[in-house]
Design a protein around this motif. Sequence first.
Motif, PDB file in Angstrom:
ATOM      1  N   THR A   4       0.830  -1.206   0.000  1.00  0.00           N
ATOM      2  CA  THR A   4       0.000   0.000   0.000  1.00  0.00           C
ATOM      3  C   THR A   4       0.865   1.256   0.000  1.00  0.00           C
ATOM      4  O   THR A   4       0.601   2.217  -0.732  1.00  0.00           O
ATOM      5  N   VAL A   5       1.922   1.244   0.815  1.00  0.00           N
ATOM      6  CA  VAL A   5       2.822   2.398   0.866  1.00  0.00           C
ATOM      7  C   VAL A   5       3.463   2.634  -0.500  1.00  0.00           C
ATOM      8  O   VAL A   5       3.544   3.774  -0.982  1.00  0.00           O
ATOM      9  N   SER A   6       3.907   1.545  -1.135  1.00  0.00           N
ATOM     10  CA  SER A   6       4.534   1.672  -2.455  1.00  0.00           C
ATOM     11  C   SER A   6       3.556   2.256  -3.470  1.00  0.00           C
ATOM     12  O   SER A   6       3.911   3.144  -4.255  1.00  0.00           O
TER      13      SER A   6
ATOM     14  N   TYR B 134      20.739  -6.629  -0.911  1.00  0.00           N
ATOM     15  CA  TYR B 134      21.482  -7.461  -1.859  1.00  0.00           C
ATOM     16  C   TYR B 134      21.155  -7.052  -3.296  1.00  0.00           C
ATOM     17  O   TYR B 134      22.060  -6.871  -4.124  1.00  0.00           O
ATOM     18  N   TYR B 135      19.870  -6.871  -3.593  1.00  0.00           N
ATOM     19  CA  TYR B 135      19.467  -6.522  -4.956  1.00  0.00           C
ATOM     20  C   TYR B 135      19.829  -5.087  -5.298  1.00  0.00           C
ATOM     21  O   TYR B 135      20.303  -4.800  -6.414  1.00  0.00           O
ATOM     22  N   LEU B 136      19.627  -4.166  -4.363  1.00  0.00           N
ATOM     23  CA  LEU B 136      19.945  -2.765  -4.646  1.00  0.00           C
ATOM     24  C   LEU B 136      21.444  -2.577  -4.852  1.00  0.00           C
ATOM     25  O   LEU B 136      21.864  -1.809  -5.726  1.00  0.00           O
ATOM     26  N   ASN B 137      22.261  -3.278  -4.075  1.00  0.00           N
ATOM     27  CA  ASN B 137      23.706  -3.189  -4.271  1.00  0.00           C
ATOM     28  C   ASN B 137      24.123  -3.744  -5.623  1.00  0.00           C
ATOM     29  O   ASN B 137      25.040  -3.228  -6.273  1.00  0.00           O
TER      30      ASN B 137
ATOM     31  N   TYR C  84       8.188  -6.042  -3.199  1.00  0.00           N
ATOM     32  CA  TYR C  84       7.549  -4.720  -3.194  1.00  0.00           C
ATOM     33  C   TYR C  84       8.597  -3.611  -3.152  1.00  0.00           C
ATOM     34  O   TYR C  84       8.503  -2.610  -3.868  1.00  0.00           O
ATOM     35  N   GLN C  85       9.591  -3.798  -2.283  1.00  0.00           N
ATOM     36  CA  GLN C  85      10.616  -2.764  -2.153  1.00  0.00           C
ATOM     37  C   GLN C  85      11.431  -2.622  -3.444  1.00  0.00           C
ATOM     38  O   GLN C  85      11.733  -1.504  -3.876  1.00  0.00           O
ATOM     39  N   LEU C  86      11.778  -3.739  -4.046  1.00  0.00           N
ATOM     40  CA  LEU C  86      12.552  -3.674  -5.286  1.00  0.00           C
ATOM     41  C   LEU C  86      11.731  -3.030  -6.393  1.00  0.00           C
ATOM     42  O   LEU C  86      12.235  -2.180  -7.139  1.00  0.00           O
ATOM     43  N   ASN C  87      10.461  -3.407  -6.491  1.00  0.00           N
ATOM     44  CA  ASN C  87       9.591  -2.837  -7.518  1.00  0.00           C
ATOM     45  C   ASN C  87       9.381  -1.344  -7.311  1.00  0.00           C
ATOM     46  O   ASN C  87       9.137  -0.602  -8.265  1.00  0.00           O
TER      47      ASN C  87
ATOM     48  N   GLU D 165      11.685   0.655  -6.378  1.00  0.00           N
ATOM     49  CA  GLU D 165      12.889   1.311  -6.868  1.00  0.00           C
ATOM     50  C   GLU D 165      13.050   1.201  -8.382  1.00  0.00           C
ATOM     51  O   GLU D 165      13.598   2.106  -9.016  1.00  0.00           O
ATOM     52  N   ILE D 166      12.605   0.115  -8.954  1.00  0.00           N
ATOM     53  CA  ILE D 166      12.817  -0.157 -10.373  1.00  0.00           C
ATOM     54  C   ILE D 166      11.721  -1.100 -10.861  1.00  0.00           C
ATOM     55  O   ILE D 166      11.354  -2.032 -10.144  1.00  0.00           O
ATOM     56  N   PRO D 167      11.133  -0.883 -12.036  1.00  0.00           N
ATOM     57  CA  PRO D 167      10.060  -1.756 -12.511  1.00  0.00           C
ATOM     58  C   PRO D 167      10.504  -3.226 -12.539  1.00  0.00           C
ATOM     59  O   PRO D 167      11.581  -3.555 -13.036  1.00  0.00           O
ATOM     60  N   LEU D 168       9.647  -4.097 -11.995  1.00  0.00           N
ATOM     61  CA  LEU D 168      10.001  -5.495 -11.790  1.00  0.00           C
ATOM     62  C   LEU D 168       8.897  -6.407 -12.317  1.00  0.00           C
ATOM     63  O   LEU D 168       7.706  -6.138 -12.109  1.00  0.00           O
ATOM     64  N   VAL D 169       9.308  -7.495 -12.974  1.00  0.00           N
ATOM     65  CA  VAL D 169       8.385  -8.561 -13.352  1.00  0.00           C
ATOM     66  C   VAL D 169       9.031  -9.891 -12.981  1.00  0.00           C
ATOM     67  O   VAL D 169      10.198 -10.128 -13.300  1.00  0.00           O
ATOM     68  N   MET D 170       8.280 -10.750 -12.292  1.00  0.00           N
ATOM     69  CA  MET D 170       8.750 -12.103 -11.995  1.00  0.00           C
ATOM     70  C   MET D 170       8.372 -13.014 -13.152  1.00  0.00           C
ATOM     71  O   MET D 170       7.258 -12.922 -13.685  1.00  0.00           O
ATOM     72  N   CYS D 171       9.287 -13.894 -13.508  1.00  0.00           N
ATOM     73  CA  CYS D 171       9.136 -14.692 -14.723  1.00  0.00           C
ATOM     74  C   CYS D 171       9.367 -16.167 -14.417  1.00  0.00           C
ATOM     75  O   CYS D 171      10.427 -16.526 -13.914  1.00  0.00           O
ATOM     76  N   SER D 172       8.371 -16.993 -14.696  1.00  0.00           N
ATOM     77  CA  SER D 172       8.420 -18.437 -14.472  1.00  0.00           C
ATOM     78  C   SER D 172       8.273 -18.755 -12.989  1.00  0.00           C
ATOM     79  O   SER D 172       7.276 -19.327 -12.568  1.00  0.00           O
ATOM     80  N   GLU D 173       9.258 -18.416 -12.177  1.00  0.00           N
ATOM     81  CA  GLU D 173       9.152 -18.594 -10.730  1.00  0.00           C
ATOM     82  C   GLU D 173       8.634 -17.287 -10.122  1.00  0.00           C
ATOM     83  O   GLU D 173       9.189 -16.218 -10.358  1.00  0.00           O
ATOM     84  N   TYR D 174       7.536 -17.381  -9.364  1.00  0.00           N
ATOM     85  CA  TYR D 174       6.967 -16.169  -8.774  1.00  0.00           C
ATOM     86  C   TYR D 174       6.458 -16.468  -7.375  1.00  0.00           C
ATOM     87  O   TYR D 174       6.320 -17.634  -6.968  1.00  0.00           O
ATOM     88  N   LEU D 175       6.210 -15.419  -6.618  1.00  0.00           N
ATOM     89  CA  LEU D 175       5.780 -15.548  -5.235  1.00  0.00           C
ATOM     90  C   LEU D 175       4.278 -15.807  -5.156  1.00  0.00           C
ATOM     91  O   LEU D 175       3.497 -15.236  -5.928  1.00  0.00           O
ATOM     92  N   GLU D 176       3.889 -16.643  -4.215  1.00  0.00           N
ATOM     93  CA  GLU D 176       2.465 -16.923  -4.014  1.00  0.00           C
ATOM     94  C   GLU D 176       1.792 -15.733  -3.324  1.00  0.00           C
ATOM     95  O   GLU D 176       2.361 -15.110  -2.439  1.00  0.00           O
ATOM     96  N   GLY D 177       0.583 -15.419  -3.753  1.00  0.00           N
ATOM     97  CA  GLY D 177      -0.194 -14.367  -3.118  1.00  0.00           C
ATOM     98  C   GLY D 177       0.371 -12.975  -3.294  1.00  0.00           C
ATOM     99  O   GLY D 177       0.126 -12.084  -2.484  1.00  0.00           O
ATOM    100  N   THR D 178       1.129 -12.755  -4.351  1.00  0.00           N
ATOM    101  CA  THR D 178       1.748 -11.444  -4.541  1.00  0.00           C
ATOM    102  C   THR D 178       0.881 -10.540  -5.412  1.00  0.00           C
ATOM    103  O   THR D 178       0.104 -11.018  -6.235  1.00  0.00           O
TER     104      THR D 178
END
Length: 332
Positions: A23-25, A109-112, A135-138, A140-153
């Motif tokens: 929601t904050v994002s 880790y991802y931002l670095n 959520y935090q990574l998205n 900062e930068i547009p993100l799409v999960m591909c093939s493997e993705y998180l449940e309930g996201t």
Amino acid sequence: MSRKRKPASLSDIATASGYSIATVSRAINHRGNVSPVAQRTIDALVAELGYHTTNACPPPKSTTIAILIPNLSNPFNSSVLEGIRNAATTHDLNVALLMVKETDTDIDYYLNMLKDANYCGVIALAALPDNQTAYQLNHEIPLVMCSEYLEGTEMSYVGIDDNIAAQKATDYLTRIGRRHIALINATTNHKYARQREAGYKQALRRAQLPTDTDLILHINSIRYNLALSKVTDLLRTRTEVDAIFAASDIFAIAALEAARHLGRQVPDDLSVMGFDNTFLATVVSPKLTTIKQPAYEIGHEACEILQEKIARKNAPERHEVLEASLLVREST
């Protein structure tokens, strides 16, 4: 002299406001539906606490997208990458492959990893650790999960329904009369492995067959040699096994070799079912019955969704679940 206050993070704003990071994002980026009360609360905290983005993806002038991939050993990923590359070329985007680990990762880790290059978007083929990190990574930068993705996201992803696909595979094996079906699976820290195992068990229950946990193997990497050793041991000690459902074609090919080594005839004594329909499925003998994932289409659609998010700040998050199909060949 007072010490300069450290700017607040997305998590700090979420904790202070009582709203989720998602929601904050959305409120900060003005994406999606946020109630007027939530928007005012979050806006006030952003001003009070001094939140600012870390600019992992500066300026829209960038034309390079980052592909996060855990390894290059799984041939399934090559078709996914081809789909991404062709879609990227259509939109005049460049593609950079980044090898990432899948354990002990967090947002830092991802931002670095991304901070020293001018990427305009990210496609993650590697599993992200949790929704908060996504959520935090998205943010900062547009993100799409591909093939493997998180449940309930709520974040954008493209993939298949692994549970349904595994049911198709196991249902077929029970229909052809197999009653002692082993599962050769990846470790269950992966969503796809959990879902495939759940689908396998559901199909066994439907066929009124017991679930024997000793017939379920978990292998921590999609590697032929690891699978060959474990499947050989299984077939040597559990001679009643009359079918193997493997969660990847590589595992299935290892099962074919284990059967050959032990003198088991495929498909007469043992049926073998793979998963993915990589190019390997038709170059082995016997040719492999398998679940076909639309790998190229998964990659292509992921890049199309990312392009839309790059082009439009308020683009909606999208969930695309493509259909996997059963391909019957010689191994069953």
